[in-house]
Scaffold this motif. Structure first.
Motif, PDB file in Angstrom:
ATOM      1  N   GLU A   1     -12.921  -6.971   2.010  1.00 35.22           N
ATOM      2  CA  GLU A   1     -12.812  -5.875   0.894  1.00 35.22           C
ATOM      3  C   GLU A   1     -11.011  -5.949   0.659  1.00 35.22           C
ATOM      4  N   LEU A   2     -10.245  -5.972   1.456  1.00 37.62           N
ATOM      5  CA  LEU A   2      -8.902  -5.889   1.355  1.00 37.62           C
ATOM      6  C   LEU A   2      -8.394  -7.003   0.703  1.00 37.62           C
ATOM      7  N   LYS A   3      -8.757  -8.169   1.130  1.00 41.18           N
ATOM      8  CA  LYS A   3      -8.629  -9.633   0.629  1.00 41.18           C
ATOM      9  C   LYS A   3      -9.271  -9.941  -0.790  1.00 41.18           C
ATOM     10  N   GLU A   4     -10.321  -9.218  -1.087  1.00 41.79           N
ATOM     11  CA  GLU A   4     -10.625  -9.345  -2.519  1.00 41.79           C
ATOM     12  C   GLU A   4      -9.700  -8.476  -3.395  1.00 41.79           C
ATOM     13  N   SER A   5      -9.304  -7.329  -2.928  1.00 45.49           N
ATOM     14  CA  SER A   5      -8.576  -6.375  -3.567  1.00 45.49           C
ATOM     15  C   SER A   5      -6.996  -6.931  -3.687  1.00 45.49           C
ATOM     16  N   ILE A   6      -6.664  -7.766  -3.011  1.00 44.35           N
ATOM     17  CA  ILE A   6      -5.588  -8.374  -3.000  1.00 44.35           C
ATOM     18  C   ILE A   6      -5.451  -9.623  -3.955  1.00 44.35           C
ATOM     19  N   LYS A   7      -6.497 -10.310  -4.089  1.00 48.78           N
ATOM     20  CA  LYS A   7      -6.936 -11.471  -4.921  1.00 48.78           C
ATOM     21  C   LYS A   7      -6.854 -10.962  -6.275  1.00 48.78           C
ATOM     22  N   THR A   8      -7.486  -9.742  -6.453  1.00 45.98           N
ATOM     23  CA  THR A   8      -7.564  -9.066  -7.856  1.00 45.98           C
ATOM     24  C   THR A   8      -6.249  -8.634  -8.415  1.00 45.98           C
ATOM     25  N   LEU A   9      -5.652  -7.883  -7.520  1.00 51.55           N
ATOM     26  CA  LEU A   9      -4.137  -7.489  -7.957  1.00 51.55           C
ATOM     27  C   LEU A   9      -3.123  -8.600  -8.134  1.00 51.55           C
ATOM     28  N   LYS A  10      -3.238  -9.810  -7.334  1.00 52.40           N
ATOM     29  CA  LYS A  10      -2.300 -10.859  -7.769  1.00 52.40           C
ATOM     30  C   LYS A  10      -2.859 -11.619  -9.194  1.00 52.40           C
ATOM     31  N   ALA A  11      -4.118 -11.680  -9.545  1.00 49.64           N
ATOM     32  CA  ALA A  11      -4.723 -11.945 -10.833  1.00 49.64           C
ATOM     33  C   ALA A  11      -4.058 -11.126 -11.858  1.00 49.64           C
ATOM     34  N   LYS A  12      -4.437  -9.948 -11.691  1.00 50.24           N
ATOM     35  CA  LYS A  12      -4.009  -8.725 -12.717  1.00 50.24           C
ATOM     36  C   LYS A  12      -2.547  -9.159 -13.160  1.00 50.24           C
ATOM     37  N   TYR A  13      -1.545  -9.493 -12.138  1.00 49.44           N
ATOM     38  CA  TYR A  13      -0.255  -9.658 -12.533  1.00 49.44           C
ATOM     39  C   TYR A  13       0.064 -11.167 -12.641  1.00 49.44           C
ATOM     40  N   ALA A  14      -0.809 -11.944 -12.516  1.00 52.68           N
ATOM     41  CA  ALA A  14      -0.594 -13.452 -12.643  1.00 52.68           C
ATOM     42  C   ALA A  14       0.468 -13.863 -11.494  1.00 52.68           C
ATOM     43  N   PHE A  15       0.315 -13.287 -10.525  1.00 52.78           N
ATOM     44  CA  PHE A  15       1.201 -13.573  -9.225  1.00 52.78           C
ATOM     45  C   PHE A  15       0.675 -14.694  -8.372  1.00 52.78           C
ATOM     46  N   THR A  16       1.411 -15.826  -7.986  1.00 56.01           N
ATOM     47  CA  THR A  16       1.052 -16.778  -7.304  1.00 56.01           C
ATOM     48  C   THR A  16       1.692 -16.768  -6.029  1.00 56.01           C
ATOM     49  N   GLY A  17       2.682 -16.277  -5.848  1.00 57.87           N
ATOM     50  CA  GLY A  17       3.591 -16.291  -4.765  1.00 57.87           C
ATOM     51  C   GLY A  17       3.107 -15.434  -3.532  1.00 57.87           C
ATOM     52  N   GLU A  18       4.203 -15.467  -2.266  1.00 57.38           N
ATOM     53  CA  GLU A  18       3.686 -14.881  -1.189  1.00 57.38           C
ATOM     54  C   GLU A  18       4.354 -13.284  -1.393  1.00 57.38           C
ATOM     55  N   PHE A  19       3.752 -12.518  -0.839  1.00 62.73           N
ATOM     56  CA  PHE A  19       4.066 -10.857  -1.177  1.00 62.73           C
ATOM     57  C   PHE A  19       5.671 -11.038  -0.292  1.00 62.73           C
ATOM     58  N   LYS A  20       6.424 -10.591  -0.823  1.00 62.07           N
ATOM     59  CA  LYS A  20       7.839 -10.647   0.065  1.00 62.07           C
ATOM     60  C   LYS A  20       8.623  -9.363  -0.791  1.00 62.07           C
ATOM     61  N   TRP A  21       9.336  -8.770   0.036  1.00 59.42           N
ATOM     62  CA  TRP A  21      10.239  -7.747  -0.207  1.00 59.42           C
ATOM     63  C   TRP A  21      11.423  -8.292  -1.372  1.00 59.42           C
ATOM     64  N   THR A  22      11.903  -9.608  -1.267  1.00 62.77           N
ATOM     65  CA  THR A  22      12.858 -10.322  -1.998  1.00 62.77           C
ATOM     66  C   THR A  22      12.212 -10.705  -3.386  1.00 62.77           C
ATOM     67  N   ASN A  23      11.162 -10.582  -3.510  1.00 60.54           N
ATOM     68  CA  ASN A  23      10.346 -10.679  -4.660  1.00 60.54           C
ATOM     69  C   ASN A  23      10.278  -9.440  -5.513  1.00 60.54           C
ATOM     70  N   VAL A  24      10.594  -8.247  -5.167  1.00 60.50           N
ATOM     71  CA  VAL A  24      10.598  -7.014  -5.736  1.00 60.50           C
ATOM     72  C   VAL A  24      11.686  -6.748  -6.716  1.00 60.50           C
ATOM     73  N   TYR A  25      11.314  -6.846  -8.209  1.00 59.52           N
ATOM     74  CA  TYR A  25      12.316  -6.548  -9.089  1.00 59.52           C
ATOM     75  C   TYR A  25      11.422  -5.996 -10.332  1.00 59.52           C
ATOM     76  N   GLU A  26      12.113  -5.686 -11.426  1.00 57.47           N
ATOM     77  CA  GLU A  26      11.533  -4.940 -12.444  1.00 57.47           C
ATOM     78  C   GLU A  26      10.198  -5.379 -12.928  1.00 57.47           C
ATOM     79  N   ALA A  27       9.915  -6.514 -13.098  1.00 59.82           N
ATOM     80  CA  ALA A  27       8.731  -7.488 -13.504  1.00 59.82           C
ATOM     81  C   ALA A  27       7.457  -7.108 -12.517  1.00 59.82           C
ATOM     82  N   THR A  28       7.885  -7.203 -11.280  1.00 59.21           N
ATOM     83  CA  THR A  28       6.825  -7.073 -10.029  1.00 59.21           C
ATOM     84  C   THR A  28       6.767  -5.657  -9.457  1.00 59.21           C
TER      85      THR A  28
END
Length: 93
Positions: free
Chosen positions: A37-64
């Motif tokens: 369930e969590l894998k699917e939720s994360i996959k859906t979240l990444k698709a919603k934001y067209a995000f293909t990278g790895e979740f990292k705190w260095t990737n947190v900025y206004e657009a993400t």
């Protein structure tokens, strides 16, 4: 009641060449019965934001920011757990 968990570990700034005085070892604990369930939720979240990278705190900025806010909400709605150990480099050795 006993539960089974998967443990996902990671580390950061663990090499002397990183130039940081701290090393962090951390894990996220995920109940086995919630993994799919969590894998699917994360996959859906990444698709919603067209995000293909790895979740990292260095990737947190206004657009993400919205995506990361939803990810944090997902974490607190689930039974996932998080632990971290911060180790200060001892340069006197």
């Amino acid at each position: 009641m006993n539960k089974t968990f998967n443990i996902y570990c990671d580390e950061s700034t663990h090499l002397p060449s990183d130039g940081h005085p701290y090393m962090i070892l951390a894990y996220v604990r995920v109940p086995y019965n919630q993994i799919d369930e969590l894998k699917e939720s994360i996959k859906t979240l990444k698709a919603k934001y067209a995000f293909t990278g790895e979740f990292k705190w260095t990737n947190v900025y206004e657009a993400t920011g919205g995506m990361y806010a939803e990810l944090i909400d997902m974490f607190f709605r689930s039974e996932m757990g998080f632990r971290a150990v911060i180790v200060k480099e001892d340069i006197s050795c």
